[in-house]
Write an enzyme that holds these catalytic residues in place. Structure first.
Site, PDB file in Angstrom:
ATOM      1  N   HIS A  53       0.912  -1.173  -0.065  1.00  0.00           N
ATOM      2  CA  HIS A  53       0.041  -0.134  -0.034  1.00  0.00           C
ATOM      3  C   HIS A  53       1.032   1.137   0.073  1.00  0.00           C
ATOM      4  O   HIS A  53       1.789   1.033   0.608  1.00  0.00           O
ATOM      5  CB  HIS A  53      -0.841  -0.145   1.300  1.00  0.00           C
ATOM      6  CG  HIS A  53      -1.914   0.771   1.389  1.00  0.00           C
ATOM      7  ND1 HIS A  53      -1.551   2.174   1.688  1.00  0.00           N
ATOM      8  CD2 HIS A  53      -3.342   0.718   1.363  1.00  0.00           C
ATOM      9  CE1 HIS A  53      -2.816   3.065   1.887  1.00  0.00           C
ATOM     10  NE2 HIS A  53      -3.850   2.278   1.452  1.00  0.00           N
ATOM     11  N   ASP A 109       3.094  -4.479   8.089  1.00  0.00           N
ATOM     12  CA  ASP A 109       1.787  -3.731   7.933  1.00  0.00           C
ATOM     13  C   ASP A 109       0.749  -4.570   8.260  1.00  0.00           C
ATOM     14  O   ASP A 109       0.167  -5.419   7.416  1.00  0.00           O
ATOM     15  CB  ASP A 109       1.973  -2.997   6.632  1.00  0.00           C
ATOM     16  CG  ASP A 109       0.597  -2.290   6.419  1.00  0.00           C
ATOM     17  OD1 ASP A 109      -0.451  -2.428   6.943  1.00  0.00           O
ATOM     18  OD2 ASP A 109       0.427  -1.749   5.185  1.00  0.00           O
ATOM     19  N   GLN A 141      -4.715  -4.834   7.494  1.00  0.00           N
ATOM     20  CA  GLN A 141      -5.802  -5.632   6.905  1.00  0.00           C
ATOM     21  C   GLN A 141      -5.768  -6.802   7.594  1.00  0.00           C
ATOM     22  O   GLN A 141      -6.685  -7.897   7.529  1.00  0.00           O
ATOM     23  CB  GLN A 141      -5.390  -6.001   5.479  1.00  0.00           C
ATOM     24  CG  GLN A 141      -5.613  -4.789   4.604  1.00  0.00           C
ATOM     25  CD  GLN A 141      -6.778  -4.090   4.698  1.00  0.00           C
ATOM     26  OE1 GLN A 141      -7.900  -4.699   4.818  1.00  0.00           O
ATOM     27  NE2 GLN A 141      -6.946  -2.823   4.095  1.00  0.00           N
ATOM     28  N   LYS A 144     -10.244  -0.194  11.713  1.00  0.00           N
ATOM     29  CA  LYS A 144     -10.663  -1.390  10.807  1.00  0.00           C
ATOM     30  C   LYS A 144     -11.002  -2.523  11.473  1.00  0.00           C
ATOM     31  O   LYS A 144     -11.275  -3.704  10.833  1.00  0.00           O
ATOM     32  CB  LYS A 144      -9.514  -1.809   9.723  1.00  0.00           C
ATOM     33  CG  LYS A 144      -8.828  -0.675   8.768  1.00  0.00           C
ATOM     34  CD  LYS A 144      -8.128  -1.134   7.569  1.00  0.00           C
ATOM     35  CE  LYS A 144      -7.237  -0.167   6.885  1.00  0.00           C
ATOM     36  NZ  LYS A 144      -8.103   0.719   5.875  1.00  0.00           N
ATOM     37  N   CYS A 204      -4.894   2.780  -3.464  1.00  0.00           N
ATOM     38  CA  CYS A 204      -3.653   3.077  -3.133  1.00  0.00           C
ATOM     39  C   CYS A 204      -2.562   2.062  -3.415  1.00  0.00           C
ATOM     40  O   CYS A 204      -1.569   1.515  -2.545  1.00  0.00           O
ATOM     41  CB  CYS A 204      -3.705   3.302  -1.675  1.00  0.00           C
ATOM     42  SG  CYS A 204      -4.684   4.719  -1.261  1.00  0.00           S
TER      43      CYS A 204
END
Lengths: 148, 415
Positions: B130, B208, B211, B234, B372
């Site tokens: 991303h 990261d 998600q 999220k 993104c």
């Protein structure tokens, strides 16, 4: 059946998005500008052949959604033979149409098909991309245009 | 196929009642919220936790002596301990509250990166990152004279080419920063295996987890990463609150990122000393309510069970993959099996933005664009995709609705 959607995706818009007119590189162009919607990824290059103040020929290449492509296609068909001042005046009227839904286009004018766009605020920039790029192409030192 | 007629389990549908926002019609149709990879919806208990804090305990943290400040401090630090437990950190001092994943990555790139990288060092990313795990490293490379490398993917099936991992890790590579789950492809990367190899080769690692944090059980010690970042919004929490996990020895060897109140030990007119971890990295009044809301969200998720959530996500994504792949003119990106809870797809001769505009008129919230992930999209030769991303409150009936609406979209654009 589709309500507001059929106002947005009128037949003339779908037609021009499927088969865009003047969709080619214009070899004799003496004005050229690039436009992009960076967040969408839409981008187009506009080619203009100006004979003095008159648009002798105009074309475009690029990639984008149906609204962006149809808008560019119908713009090119509307501008051939117009003067630079007439082209700018038409751009201003088109802007009013897609931003505010204020139309002084006659029903027979194919550009009137974009009257539904103002009900979809997220899509206004798609309809405006070609016209914003036109402003740049008509100036003497065109820059890359971004609508965001 | 049996599962086409299978009813959604009672448990998952029942959870929808916890989400006030899901009880509405959009453009005259029941809302189908499939934009969970962008942000999740908030359950009543998270909204109530925010309201309770502002109505009963609102105060500033750490420096107050009065009752409300004590309560606010206890709640804020309680949230930090809860996060440590949520991701199996060794201690709460390894948990830094941020605005979100993006700020966490920027913190590491600025503070750790500027201190530890020199000209010629390599920063290893992957081709599926991303922008938020790409641009901070680009700027760091410009500042330090380090160079960027990208571990390749195998193609539109969206898997990392792990056969090349060792050669990329051994070219003077100092840091590896990579996503756990791709927001565009749905790929679940084997982060524990990759971090293990990086560790053997002395490469610092950042994951990261934007998600993944709300969708599966995270164990930073099992993964073996040095840093891990995620966002609260999220995973059913509020926007504006996020988490950076860092191993204590890493965080201690880093200079402050932002400076000001709360992050100092002492200040004189000509010099200052820094507070202990994690406060060294939390300048100014933090998002106290956000941390409290995040605490409630983590409790909510764990009451459901993150292993079950991931299983549900994967079942739904597998179901969506099968149904969409069998439609004429639809191409689904990413791995065919083992994918996380999202499908990113192309419809032949219909641009993603047109598709998403029409879907919205049928009450479906999808996302269209480059997500993104511009370099990845260019690599794959794609302008934009449409994406449906799922969470535990989504159902197979909603996926069926997506399939029906895609049929209508095909009719509208008739090609």
């Amino acid at each position: 059946m589709f309500g507001e959607l059929s106002e947005l995706y009128q037949e003339v818009i779908l037609d021009h998005s499927r088969q865009p007119r003047n969709f080619r590189v214009l070899d004799g162009a003496n004005h050229q500008a690039q436009g992009a919607n960076p967040l969408c990824g839409d981008q187009l290059t506009l080619y203009v052949d100006l004979a003095g103040e008159v648009v002798r020929d105009i074309s475009f290449k690029g990639a984008g959604c149906a609204i962006a492509k149809a808008s560019a296609s119908l713009m090119t068909t509307s501008l051939k033979g117009k003067t630079r001042a007439e082209a700018r005046a038409l751009a201003a009227r088109f802007r009013e149409l897609v931003l505010a839904g204020k139309s002084d286009f006659s029903n027979s004018d194919k550009l009137a098909a974009f009257a539904g766009v103002h009900k979809f605020p997220a899509r206004v920039k798609c309809a405006m991309l070609a016209w914003r790029t036109l402003e740049a192409a008509l100036t003497e030192s065109p820059e890359r245009v971004s609508t965001e | 196929m049996n599962r086409l007629v299978e009813k959604p389990s009672r448990k998952w549908s029942a959870l929808r009642a916890d989400f006030p926002v899901l009880r509405q019609k959009v453009h005259g149709h029941p809302l189908v919220y499939f934009d969970n990879a962008a942000t999740s919806q908030k359950p009543r208990m998270v909204i109530d936790a925010l309201r309770h804090y502002y109505e009963h305990d609102n105060s500033n943290v750490h420096r107050g002596i009065h009752e409300l400040s004590n309560r606010a401090t206890a709640a804020y630090e309680g949230a930090r301990s809860r996060v440590a437990q949520f991701i199996h950190a060794r201690e709460p001092a390894e948990i830094v509250f941020t605005r979100g994943t993006t700020e966490g990555i920027n913190l590491v790139a600025h503070s750790w990166g500027t201190e530890h990288l020199k000209p010629g060092d390599r920063i290893l990313l992957t081709q599926m990152e991303h922008h938020s795990n790409l641009v901070p490293w680009q700027l760091l490379a410009q500042r330090t004279g380090a160079q960027l490398l990208y571990l390749p993917i195998t193609g539109r099936d969206g898997l990392l080419d792990l056969s090349q991992l060792d050669s990329y890790l051994t070219q003077g590579t100092k840091v590896l920063a990579m996503t756990h789950i791709s927001n565009t492809l749905g790929t679940v990367n084997p982060v524990a295996e990759i971090c293990g190899r990086a560790r053997e080769l002395g490469v610092t690692t950042l994951i990261d987890a934007a998600q993944s944090a709300g969708h599966l059980c995270l164990d930073v010690q099992a993964i073996g990463c040095d840093f891990l970042a995620f966002s609260g919004h999220k995973l059913c929490g509020p926007t504006g609150i996020g988490v950076l996990y860092g191993r204590r020895e890493r965080l201690e060897a880093m200079p402050p990122y932002q400076t000001g109140g709360d992050m100092i030990a002492s200040v004189d007119y000509d010099h200052s000393t820094w507070n202990q971890l994690p406060h060294k990295f939390e300048a100014g009044t933090p998002h106290i309510a956000g941390a409290i809301g995040l605490h409630a969200a983590m409790d909510y998720l764990d009451a459901i069970g993150r292993n079950d959530i991931f299983k549900h996500d994967q079942e739904l994504a597998g179901y969506a993959y099968d149904r969409l792949s069998s439609m004429k003119g639809i191409q689904v990106l990413g791995p065919s099996t083992g994918r996380a809870g999202l499908v990113s797809f192309l419809m032949e001769s219909v641009h993603a933005h047109d598709l998403v505009t029409v879907a919205d008129q049928f009450g479906l919230a999808l996302r269209g664009g480059h997500h993104c992930n511009q370099p990845l999209m260019k690599l794959l030769g794609i302008e934009a995709t449409a994406r449906a991303s799922f969470y535990f409150y989504n159902t197979k009936v909603e996926v069926d609705r997506l399939v029906d609406v895609l049929g209508e979209i095909r009719k509208l654009f008739g090609s």
